[in-house]
Design an enzyme around this catalytic site. Structure first.
Site, PDB file in Angstrom:
ATOM      1  N   ASP A 136       0.808  -1.076  -0.043  1.00  0.00           N
ATOM      2  CA  ASP A 136      -0.071  -0.029   0.043  1.00  0.00           C
ATOM      3  C   ASP A 136       0.956   1.322   0.148  1.00  0.00           C
ATOM      4  O   ASP A 136       2.078   1.276   0.351  1.00  0.00           O
ATOM      5  CB  ASP A 136      -0.743  -0.125   1.211  1.00  0.00           C
ATOM      6  CG  ASP A 136      -1.625   1.230   1.431  1.00  0.00           C
ATOM      7  OD1 ASP A 136      -2.396   1.763   0.485  1.00  0.00           O
ATOM      8  OD2 ASP A 136      -1.530   1.829   2.778  1.00  0.00           O
ATOM      9  N   ASP A 155      -0.455   5.057   0.806  1.00  0.00           N
ATOM     10  CA  ASP A 155      -0.612   6.111   1.806  1.00  0.00           C
ATOM     11  C   ASP A 155      -0.631   5.503   3.071  1.00  0.00           C
ATOM     12  O   ASP A 155      -1.375   4.443   3.504  1.00  0.00           O
ATOM     13  CB  ASP A 155      -2.179   6.822   1.684  1.00  0.00           C
ATOM     14  CG  ASP A 155      -1.761   7.435   0.156  1.00  0.00           C
ATOM     15  OD1 ASP A 155      -1.102   8.297   0.033  1.00  0.00           O
ATOM     16  OD2 ASP A 155      -2.536   7.290  -0.985  1.00  0.00           O
TER      17      ASP A 155
HETATM   18  C1  XBP Z   1      -5.419   5.994   0.166  1.00  0.00           C
HETATM   19  C2  XBP Z   1      -6.683   6.888   0.159  1.00  0.00           C
HETATM   20  C3  XBP Z   1      -6.431   7.903  -0.965  1.00  0.00           C
HETATM   21  C4  XBP Z   1      -5.765   9.216  -0.685  1.00  0.00           C
HETATM   22  C5  XBP Z   1      -6.259  10.312  -1.509  1.00  0.00           C
HETATM   23  O1  XBP Z   1      -5.883   4.719   0.843  1.00  0.00           O
HETATM   24  O2  XBP Z   1      -7.709   6.625   0.574  1.00  0.00           O
HETATM   25  O3  XBP Z   1      -7.827   8.295  -1.435  1.00  0.00           O
HETATM   26  O4  XBP Z   1      -6.140   9.745   0.627  1.00  0.00           O
HETATM   27  O5  XBP Z   1      -5.845   9.733  -3.080  1.00  0.00           O
HETATM   28  P1  XBP Z   1      -5.147   3.483   0.727  1.00  0.00           P
HETATM   29  P2  XBP Z   1      -6.505  10.521  -4.181  1.00  0.00           P
HETATM   30  O6  XBP Z   1      -4.055   3.729   1.365  1.00  0.00           O
HETATM   31  O7  XBP Z   1      -6.052   2.519   1.656  1.00  0.00           O
HETATM   32  O8  XBP Z   1      -4.920   3.022  -0.605  1.00  0.00           O
HETATM   33  O9  XBP Z   1      -7.093  11.871  -3.957  1.00  0.00           O
HETATM   34  O10 XBP Z   1      -5.583  10.280  -5.412  1.00  0.00           O
HETATM   35  O11 XBP Z   1      -7.984   9.493  -4.613  1.00  0.00           O
HETATM   36 MG    MG Z   2      -3.041   3.199   3.232  1.00  0.00          MG
END
Ligand code: XBP
Ligand code: MG
Length: 258
Positions: free
Chosen positions: A11, A13
């Site tokens: 993953d 973020d």
């Molecule tokens: C990541 C997210 C994303 C980012 C924003 O979740 O929720 O929405 O916050 O990205 P995970 P975008 O780590 O569970 O994949 O604005 O580019 O959609």
């Molecule tokens: Mg995440």
């Protein structure tokens, strides 16, 4: 059965980097200002909004659940994609300043995994440009090629907690779930990996510390470094003080066997 571990699926973020509070949140607020919209997501509100993955989906959720229906912009449906484009621009600009580093141990583990011949992939909800910007400004532009698949954003219609993004990565790599291990930071993340039948190593952050990580191989506060040991929140680290490939292999073996 002793299924051999072949690939690491990351993953982005919250896992590779603490991008949410000081990265995505700030970029959303810049986009709202740019468009003259009086929305502002403070740190706590943003924590609640993280219940929904995907930036466009998160803005829609905010409009549906946090705002007065009679007070929404008329053109919300067309505005959200525009705001999201602006947000992506602000976010990638922010990353280009080097303000958002990788979390402890991430670079070390990725380097070791490459040396040992593990295959690498990314499975994330975020926009593809955000992933390439993060990799470029932390590990260097060449690092994009280290990842066999960068499964990101709208490439699948159902974002996490749906398993689709992991299913897509596995299918593209022609690997079974048993041959891989996933790295996640959130309840939405582990729901997605579990439904894709993957074993998961969790590193929590301030937004996800209290989430339910039942079924994880281990829950850590960070991957850690030799001089910066992790804290084990749940599970057995077999005496290790930082996450290296030997520990990843051991955790994978134990989880597959149980
Ligand atoms: C990541 C997210 C994303 C980012 C924003 O979740 O929720 O929405 O916050 O990205 P995970 P975008 O780590 O569970 O994949 O604005 O580019 O959609
Ligand atoms: Mg995440």
């Amino acid at each position: 059965m002793n299924t051999q571990l072949k690939a690491f699926l990351f993953d982005v973020d919250g896992t590779l980097s603490d991008t949410e509070r000081d990265g995505h949140r700030v970029a959303f607020n810049h986009a709202f200002e740019e468009y003259g919209i009086n929305w502002h997501w403070d740190v706590d509100t943003y924590g609640e909004l993280l219940a929904v993955t995907g930036g466009k989906e998160r803005m829609q959720y905010y409009a549906d659940k946090f705002l007065d229906k009679n007070n929404l912009p008329d053109n919300l449906e067309s505005l959200i994609p525009e705001l999201h484009q602006a947000k992506t621009r602000h976010y990638t600009e922010l990353l280009s300043t080097g303000a958002i580093p990788l979390r402890p141990g991430v670079e070390r583990l990725i380097n070791e995994a490459r040396q040992r011949g593990f295959r690498l992939a990314i499975a994330t909800t975020t926009t593809p440009e955000n992933v390439t910007a993060l990799l470029t400004h932390t590990l260097g532009a060449q690092s994009i090629d280290w990842f066999e698949v960068i499964a990101a954003g709208d490439i699948v219609p159902a974002k996490k907690p749906a398993p689709d993004i992991y299913d897509y990565a596995l299918k593209t790599m022609k690997l079974s779930a048993d041959e891989c291990i996933a790295f996640e930071d959130s309840a939405n993340g582990i729901k997605s990996t579990s439904d894709a039948n993957l074993q998961t190593i969790i590193t929590v952050n301030d937004y996800t510390r209290e989430h339910d990580f039942s079924g994880a191989c281990i829950v850590l506060d960070q991957m850690g470094e030799i001089d910066q040991p992790f804290n084990v929140i749940a599970g057995d680290a077999y005496g290790a003080t930082y996450l290296d490939c030997d520990l990843v292999v051991k955790l994978h073996q134990q989880s597959i066997a149980s």
